[in-house]
Design a protein around this motif. Sequence first.
Motif, PDB file in Angstrom:
ATOM      1  N   ASN A  36       0.847  -1.187   0.000  1.00 44.37           N
ATOM      2  CA  ASN A  36       0.000   0.000   0.000  1.00 44.37           C
ATOM      3  C   ASN A  36       0.883   1.237   0.000  1.00 44.37           C
ATOM      4  O   ASN A  36       1.733   1.404   0.862  1.00 44.37           O
ATOM      5  CB  ASN A  36      -0.909   0.028   1.224  1.00 44.37           C
ATOM      6  CG  ASN A  36      -1.905   1.179   1.160  1.00 44.37           C
ATOM      7  OD1 ASN A  36      -2.661   1.295   0.204  1.00 44.37           O
ATOM      8  ND2 ASN A  36      -1.899   2.034   2.165  1.00 44.37           N
ATOM      9  N   VAL A  37       0.710   2.074  -0.991  1.00 42.57           N
ATOM     10  CA  VAL A  37       1.501   3.291  -1.127  1.00 42.57           C
ATOM     11  C   VAL A  37       0.676   4.460  -0.615  1.00 42.57           C
ATOM     12  O   VAL A  37      -0.477   4.624  -0.999  1.00 42.57           O
ATOM     13  CB  VAL A  37       1.887   3.542  -2.596  1.00 42.57           C
ATOM     14  CG1 VAL A  37       2.746   4.801  -2.708  1.00 42.57           C
ATOM     15  CG2 VAL A  37       2.636   2.347  -3.146  1.00 42.57           C
ATOM     16  N   GLU A  38       1.263   5.251   0.253  1.00 40.88           N
ATOM     17  CA  GLU A  38       0.560   6.412   0.797  1.00 40.88           C
ATOM     18  C   GLU A  38       1.218   7.680   0.302  1.00 40.88           C
ATOM     19  O   GLU A  38       2.436   7.802   0.284  1.00 40.88           O
ATOM     20  CB  GLU A  38       0.618   6.404   2.323  1.00 40.88           C
ATOM     21  CG  GLU A  38      -0.046   5.205   2.945  1.00 40.88           C
ATOM     22  CD  GLU A  38       0.320   5.068   4.403  1.00 40.88           C
ATOM     23  OE1 GLU A  38      -0.288   4.233   5.059  1.00 40.88           O
ATOM     24  OE2 GLU A  38       1.239   5.803   4.856  1.00 40.88           O
ATOM     25  N   SER A  39       0.403   8.626  -0.079  1.00 43.68           N
ATOM     26  CA  SER A  39       0.911   9.936  -0.424  1.00 43.68           C
ATOM     27  C   SER A  39      -0.077  10.968   0.089  1.00 43.68           C
ATOM     28  O   SER A  39      -1.123  10.626   0.647  1.00 43.68           O
ATOM     29  CB  SER A  39       1.110  10.045  -1.933  1.00 43.68           C
ATOM     30  OG  SER A  39       1.990  11.103  -2.230  1.00 43.68           O
ATOM     31  N   GLY A  40       0.257  12.220  -0.122  1.00 43.80           N
ATOM     32  CA  GLY A  40      -0.542  13.271   0.486  1.00 43.80           C
ATOM     33  C   GLY A  40      -1.962  13.354  -0.014  1.00 43.80           C
ATOM     34  O   GLY A  40      -2.905  13.549   0.747  1.00 43.80           O
ATOM     35  N   ARG A  41      -2.162  13.215  -1.337  1.00 44.10           N
ATOM     36  CA  ARG A  41      -3.490  13.403  -1.911  1.00 44.10           C
ATOM     37  C   ARG A  41      -4.294  12.120  -1.985  1.00 44.10           C
ATOM     38  O   ARG A  41      -5.513  12.148  -1.996  1.00 44.10           O
ATOM     39  CB  ARG A  41      -3.366  13.992  -3.318  1.00 44.10           C
ATOM     40  CG  ARG A  41      -2.667  15.337  -3.353  1.00 44.10           C
ATOM     41  CD  ARG A  41      -2.547  15.823  -4.797  1.00 44.10           C
ATOM     42  NE  ARG A  41      -1.699  16.998  -4.893  1.00 44.10           N
ATOM     43  CZ  ARG A  41      -2.073  18.146  -5.424  1.00 44.10           C
ATOM     44  NH1 ARG A  41      -3.283  18.286  -5.903  1.00 44.10           N
ATOM     45  NH2 ARG A  41      -1.248  19.166  -5.487  1.00 44.10           N
ATOM     46  N   ALA A  42      -3.640  11.008  -2.073  1.00 48.97           N
ATOM     47  CA  ALA A  42      -4.323   9.725  -2.210  1.00 48.97           C
ATOM     48  C   ALA A  42      -3.335   8.608  -1.919  1.00 48.97           C
ATOM     49  O   ALA A  42      -2.127   8.829  -1.804  1.00 48.97           O
ATOM     50  CB  ALA A  42      -4.903   9.568  -3.621  1.00 48.97           C
TER      51      ALA A  42
END
Length: 912
Positions: free
Chosen positions: A355-361
């Motif tokens: 699971n990749v997390e970033s600021g917008r999605a």
Amino acid sequence: MKKFLKTIALAMPLLAVLLCSGPGEGRAAGQTGTGEQAARPDLTAAASTTAAPAVGIKGDAANAVIRKLPNGMTVILKKDSRFPLVSIRLFVNVGSSDETPDIAGISHVVEHMAFKGTEKYPKNAASALLQASGGTNNAWTSVDSTCYTIDLPASEWAVGLDVAGQLAFHPLFEPDALEIEKQVILSEIQLYKDDPDDVVRESLMGTAFAGTAYERPIIGFKDTVNALTSQNLKDYHARFYQPGAATLVVVGDIDPEAVSREALAIFGGLRNTESISLDKTIPLDALPAGPQVTVEQGPWKTAHIALLFPSTGEFDARSEKLGVLMGVLGGTRSSRLYRTLKYEKQLCLNIGAWNVESGRAGWIYIQAEVEPEKVRAFWEELIRELAALDLGAFTDEELGRVKLNIEDSIYLPMKTYQGLASQTAMFFRRNLTIDGIIDTVRGTDQNELHALAGEFITPVRMSAAIVMPAAGDGAAAGLPDAAWFKASLAAAWPSSGVPAKQAGVAESPATEVVDLGQGRTLVLMPDKNLPYTAVSMRLFGGDSLLSPKDQGLGVFTAMLLQRGAGSMSATQVDDFLTDRAADVDANSGLLSFSLTMSFPSRFAGDMFGYLRDCLAAPAMSEEEAARERNNLLAAIKQAEDGPTSLAWRRMSPFVFKEHPYGYLHLGEIARVAAFTAEDARSFWRKQAAMPWVVVVSGDFDREAVIGMCESLPKPSSAKPDVPAPVFGQDREMTLTLPGRAQAHYFLLFPTQGSEGEDAAGLDLLQTALTGIAGILHREYRGQMGLGYTITAFEWATRQAGLFCFYIGTDPDKLEASRMAFVRAVADLRAKPISEEDLAQAKKRMAAEYYMDAQTIDARASLASTSFILGLPLDDAWRRVEKAQKLTARDLQDLANKYFDKDKAYTITVRPE
């Protein structure tokens, strides 16, 4: 080697989604163990759900010194005297997602150019100074942030702090240096295109996040990078490099107070010139609906297959639980996908899930490398695994193993100051604690995992990208195309049955029907997920109000209705709608006239007022009538110029004689050329007097909507009494078009209308016949190669319908195509379709319903159409439910009931 490192190794190709490494000064300086090679795993962890802080770092930065400078810049200082080293990380909240399409890649170029000269350190002087001090430097750009990294002896921390400030906030962007550096970046772009993992990732992000800030590659494109100027970089830097959007982290053998004073001296004088919003979330509903599949061929030896499911952003509390879910699926050698597909069945060379997390999605990412001859088997087995995912089947022992590996991975980056600095920044940003993450991971149970999988790992959220060897010798010659992947996916997922009807789709318990009296009905379908409102108004009438000589007048009126209302001219209406991000359409159908609107909810008052003006005071000027008349004439000519559109245009008057169903919807050129604004006004006076229904879906104020509807003009006429149509006696029609290469053949059978008891069965039969996996395509295109497009479709209104078989083929195959349809019909009458085809059709019918009903606009339209046809508001779903109970023998009975060759019509379009 720790088992979790397998996941990290598999995840390495994903890193360019999150970051793009800097200009290479660190590598040129001989950066090894404590530099570039050590930094990459840290960055991976910082972007993943399994990341954790250094020991003692809490969300409130206990055991660290926090300073907030007067300009809003955050300074985090962590003393760790294990080694005489210091790691500096300067994060700025700007990345590729802040770019516009015309400057794609500029964030990365800005990062590169920082090393090509600053106000204090010209050309490569900064890197030279750090090397001389025993240190190294680098940088990376991600979708949402840019980071400048410096690692050096503790005694030289002040030099590192000064250089970091210069790189981030004082670059020169000299034109000559920019032109040279562009060539380096263009080579880097080409490097990515030469890597199949990068190619598949770029394709997948562009598909899954189409229309959003994440659709473009971080590194940009050749054309956009080439076009950048020194002034572009200066303007972009001045806008986004604000001290209030920056975080400085210094970790190592330091005196925090001394470093704090120096940070204030270096950065405290910077001023914010722009306000940078950190709230950049991309709603999942804003993304394209799945499933989406793209396939590319290239000079590769193996196939690279990746699946993406949009998930939560980094600030969502469920992100750690998604990390557990990914550990179950593909985090270790004992995970389900690795164990089943790689180890037991040996269908792939490697596979990982994370699971990749970033600021917008965020996004769930599954990637595998597969030998060409195993692509079909691997894909089918992967889809079956995902479709049948039963997380409850995991034992406590297996789940405990996953959690243990995640907990272990938390501490891996903390072995170096580089990792400790990155982890400290990430944990502070997300307000996390090491104990909190471990508690969350340990407390995640199978029910939670099952719910997360059901919410995120679904076909409607899925995008897939496949890059494969180019067709040629050996196994590559038989590789499937995108159609095969899609058909296989549709057939296998969901694995059985139909998903339960979701709230907000069709007629949910929240749907409210309000009878306002005098032929006025209001349907309210609340959906608060997004701040948008959709309105679908239908008035009885449409073409059924026209005389035969006025065919096309309904369409003409609908076109003109949108060109001015109330006190606004046509251009003022255009500006009014653009200023409110609103979509408005009007259309005249066989039995109704529709007005539809979609807009941000905050403009509801304005848009309801515009709707009222359209009904009560349309402008319909002669000037606009002349323009729309020309547009309608052009539409007629266009319809007459395409073989299928020509057949469709002539189909209704051929089948239905002297009945509104048989009108030429767009009209005849001679009559349309004479239409005037007064003709439209006259028709509108009759149309506007008809009873109506208004369906409002989305986010709205109930009382305001009721008040708006009560203020609309009241109907003064009864709905028209449309007699049942009589089918024509002529059975064959041939049309010709000069200069065309293909022939087109339509075989039509009369059916009952939409209110008949057989509607669900006819829908299911059409679904079984159509599509890449359908019977017609499989047998008559795939096996016999009769034509490119072979399909079936339904046309139905309240009192009558048509079931149509269609093929586009070479003229010399026309007769064979006719005979093929004769055979297809005979087979449907003589024997039931296979149970496999029946099951697939049921799944597809349900999936297509959800695909069609995803948006509030579509749900409003479905409900208003059903009302006009005298059907339940959720008629579309009821047909899906009824279809699930039908048998293959039921469909055979329908074929015998309707597919009577003596009642069939044929239309042929031949080239001259």
